[in-house]
Design a protein around this motif. Structure first.
Motif, PDB file in Angstrom:
ATOM      1  N   VAL A 147       0.834  -1.204   0.000  1.00  0.00           N
ATOM      2  CA  VAL A 147       0.000   0.000   0.000  1.00  0.00           C
ATOM      3  C   VAL A 147       0.869   1.254   0.000  1.00  0.00           C
ATOM      4  O   VAL A 147       0.584   2.215  -0.723  1.00  0.00           O
ATOM      5  CB  VAL A 147      -0.980  -0.012   1.188  1.00  0.00           C
ATOM      6  CG1 VAL A 147      -1.646   1.340   1.377  1.00  0.00           C
ATOM      7  CG2 VAL A 147      -2.026  -1.105   0.991  1.00  0.00           C
ATOM      8  N   ASP A 148       1.947   1.246   0.784  1.00  0.00           N
ATOM      9  CA  ASP A 148       2.858   2.396   0.785  1.00  0.00           C
ATOM     10  C   ASP A 148       3.410   2.655  -0.616  1.00  0.00           C
ATOM     11  O   ASP A 148       3.491   3.797  -1.059  1.00  0.00           O
ATOM     12  CB  ASP A 148       4.011   2.187   1.765  1.00  0.00           C
ATOM     13  CG  ASP A 148       3.595   2.325   3.214  1.00  0.00           C
ATOM     14  OD1 ASP A 148       2.473   2.803   3.495  1.00  0.00           O
ATOM     15  OD2 ASP A 148       4.401   1.935   4.093  1.00  0.00           O
ATOM     16  N   ARG A 149       3.798   1.591  -1.296  1.00  0.00           N
ATOM     17  CA  ARG A 149       4.338   1.744  -2.655  1.00  0.00           C
ATOM     18  C   ARG A 149       3.260   2.256  -3.617  1.00  0.00           C
ATOM     19  O   ARG A 149       3.499   3.169  -4.404  1.00  0.00           O
ATOM     20  CB  ARG A 149       4.906   0.414  -3.151  1.00  0.00           C
ATOM     21  CG  ARG A 149       5.365   0.417  -4.586  1.00  0.00           C
ATOM     22  CD  ARG A 149       6.432   1.513  -4.818  1.00  0.00           C
ATOM     23  NE  ARG A 149       6.711   1.669  -6.222  1.00  0.00           N
ATOM     24  CZ  ARG A 149       7.714   1.074  -6.860  1.00  0.00           C
ATOM     25  NH1 ARG A 149       8.531   0.267  -6.193  1.00  0.00           N
ATOM     26  NH2 ARG A 149       7.893   1.270  -8.140  1.00  0.00           N
ATOM     27  N   ILE A 150       2.089   1.667  -3.562  1.00  0.00           N
ATOM     28  CA  ILE A 150       0.993   2.090  -4.442  1.00  0.00           C
ATOM     29  C   ILE A 150       0.643   3.550  -4.181  1.00  0.00           C
ATOM     30  O   ILE A 150       0.459   4.333  -5.117  1.00  0.00           O
ATOM     31  CB  ILE A 150      -0.225   1.154  -4.257  1.00  0.00           C
ATOM     32  CG1 ILE A 150       0.093  -0.246  -4.818  1.00  0.00           C
ATOM     33  CG2 ILE A 150      -1.469   1.740  -4.912  1.00  0.00           C
ATOM     34  CD1 ILE A 150      -0.912  -1.316  -4.421  1.00  0.00           C
ATOM     35  N   ARG A 151       0.578   3.935  -2.907  1.00  0.00           N
ATOM     36  CA  ARG A 151       0.265   5.322  -2.546  1.00  0.00           C
ATOM     37  C   ARG A 151       1.376   6.266  -3.025  1.00  0.00           C
ATOM     38  O   ARG A 151       1.093   7.334  -3.569  1.00  0.00           O
ATOM     39  CB  ARG A 151       0.093   5.435  -1.032  1.00  0.00           C
ATOM     40  CG  ARG A 151      -0.326   6.835  -0.585  1.00  0.00           C
ATOM     41  CD  ARG A 151      -0.465   6.936   0.927  1.00  0.00           C
ATOM     42  NE  ARG A 151      -1.670   6.249   1.360  1.00  0.00           N
ATOM     43  CZ  ARG A 151      -1.714   5.323   2.315  1.00  0.00           C
ATOM     44  NH1 ARG A 151      -0.619   4.945   2.949  1.00  0.00           N
ATOM     45  NH2 ARG A 151      -2.852   4.772   2.661  1.00  0.00           N
ATOM     46  N   SER A 152       2.636   5.874  -2.858  1.00  0.00           N
ATOM     47  CA  SER A 152       3.747   6.747  -3.271  1.00  0.00           C
ATOM     48  C   SER A 152       3.786   6.936  -4.787  1.00  0.00           C
ATOM     49  O   SER A 152       4.335   7.921  -5.277  1.00  0.00           O
ATOM     50  CB  SER A 152       5.091   6.198  -2.774  1.00  0.00           C
ATOM     51  OG  SER A 152       5.487   5.072  -3.515  1.00  0.00           O
ATOM     52  N   ASP A 153       3.179   6.010  -5.524  1.00  0.00           N
ATOM     53  CA  ASP A 153       3.097   6.142  -6.972  1.00  0.00           C
ATOM     54  C   ASP A 153       1.897   6.995  -7.397  1.00  0.00           C
ATOM     55  O   ASP A 153       1.639   7.144  -8.593  1.00  0.00           O
ATOM     56  CB  ASP A 153       3.021   4.766  -7.638  1.00  0.00           C
ATOM     57  CG  ASP A 153       4.347   4.028  -7.572  1.00  0.00           C
ATOM     58  OD1 ASP A 153       5.396   4.688  -7.451  1.00  0.00           O
ATOM     59  OD2 ASP A 153       4.337   2.788  -7.645  1.00  0.00           O
ATOM     60  N   GLY A 154       1.152   7.522  -6.427  1.00  0.00           N
ATOM     61  CA  GLY A 154       0.081   8.468  -6.719  1.00  0.00           C
ATOM     62  C   GLY A 154      -1.319   7.897  -6.810  1.00  0.00           C
ATOM     63  O   GLY A 154      -2.259   8.630  -7.104  1.00  0.00           O
ATOM     64  N   ALA A 155      -1.479   6.615  -6.551  1.00  0.00           N
ATOM     65  CA  ALA A 155      -2.824   6.025  -6.637  1.00  0.00           C
ATOM     66  C   ALA A 155      -3.681   6.500  -5.467  1.00  0.00           C
ATOM     67  O   ALA A 155      -3.189   6.717  -4.367  1.00  0.00           O
ATOM     68  CB  ALA A 155      -2.735   4.502  -6.638  1.00  0.00           C
ATOM     69  N   GLN A 156      -4.972   6.644  -5.720  1.00  0.00           N
ATOM     70  CA  GLN A 156      -5.904   7.040  -4.673  1.00  0.00           C
ATOM     71  C   GLN A 156      -6.767   5.880  -4.217  1.00  0.00           C
ATOM     72  O   GLN A 156      -7.495   5.989  -3.244  1.00  0.00           O
ATOM     73  CB  GLN A 156      -6.765   8.181  -5.170  1.00  0.00           C
ATOM     74  CG  GLN A 156      -5.902   9.318  -5.651  1.00  0.00           C
ATOM     75  CD  GLN A 156      -6.447  10.646  -5.284  1.00  0.00           C
ATOM     76  OE1 GLN A 156      -7.556  10.784  -4.811  1.00  0.00           O
ATOM     77  NE2 GLN A 156      -5.639  11.661  -5.491  1.00  0.00           N
ATOM     78  N   GLU A 157      -6.695   4.769  -4.948  1.00  0.00           N
ATOM     79  CA  GLU A 157      -7.352   3.542  -4.537  1.00  0.00           C
ATOM     80  C   GLU A 157      -6.534   2.375  -5.080  1.00  0.00           C
ATOM     81  O   GLU A 157      -5.682   2.561  -5.940  1.00  0.00           O
ATOM     82  CB  GLU A 157      -8.803   3.466  -5.016  1.00  0.00           C
ATOM     83  CG  GLU A 157      -8.991   3.323  -6.495  1.00  0.00           C
ATOM     84  CD  GLU A 157     -10.465   3.141  -6.866  1.00  0.00           C
ATOM     85  OE1 GLU A 157     -11.354   3.461  -6.053  1.00  0.00           O
ATOM     86  OE2 GLU A 157     -10.712   2.661  -7.974  1.00  0.00           O
TER      87      GLU A 157
END
Length: 169
Positions: A113-123
């Motif tokens: 989740v940290d990686r996905i969030r750091s790549d700019g995803a909102q979901e």
């Protein structure tokens, strides 16, 4: 007297090329536990293990693009689980059966989740094979839920169905 080690007892880190065999072994062991009944013994026995190792090697050493990554969970120096992510998606998360319910899955999900969030995803989302109540319980506990999307996959022996689970970040 306390025993000190040079590394943490449990950890999550980016996967390295030397982790390919362990990642494949974790996947096979975890699938035998959670998917054997749905996929069937014939499908499990027909898995192309050398090809799986090649695919994990490529995912680890030459990801197909931005947002792709593989993480491993370790118990001391031993790889006991892994998670793979793509843009906005948890592609895979597996833990050795003997190491489940030890927090490795939660640590892997947090790193993903940290990686996905750091790549700019909102979901983000992930696909869950039908008849996997342990995975559903784990994901529900982490705040994900089914979003109504379903897909069928042909295994060459029988078709299986997956439901998409998602969460807002």
């Amino acid at each position: 007297m306390a025993l000190f080690t040079e590394s943490a007892d449990v950890s999550v880190r980016p996967a390295q090329p030397e982790d390919v065999e362990a990642v494949t072994d974790v996947q096979l062991a975890a699938w035998r536990l959670s998917h054997d009944g749905v996929l069937g013994e014939q499908v499990m026995d027909s898995l192309d293990v050398p090809r799986m190792r090649e695919q994990w090697a490529a995912a680890i050493t030459a990801p197909p693009g931005p947002g792709f990554a593989v993480f491993v969970a370790c118990n001391r120096a031993d790889v006991v689980g892994f998670a793979a992510v793509g843009p906005g998606q948890l592609v895979a998360l597996e833990v050795l059966p003997s190491e489940q319910r030890s927090g490795h899955g939660s640590r892997l999900l947090s790193a993903a989740v940290d990686r996905i969030r750091s790549d700019g995803a909102q979901e983000f989302s992930t696909w869950v094979l039908d008849e996997d109540p342990a995975r559903e319980q784990f994901l529900a506990g982490a705040g994900l839920g089914p979003d109504g999307r379903r897909r069928s996959l042909a295994t060459g022996v029988r078709d299986v169905t997956e439901s998409r689970w998602s969460a807002t970040l």
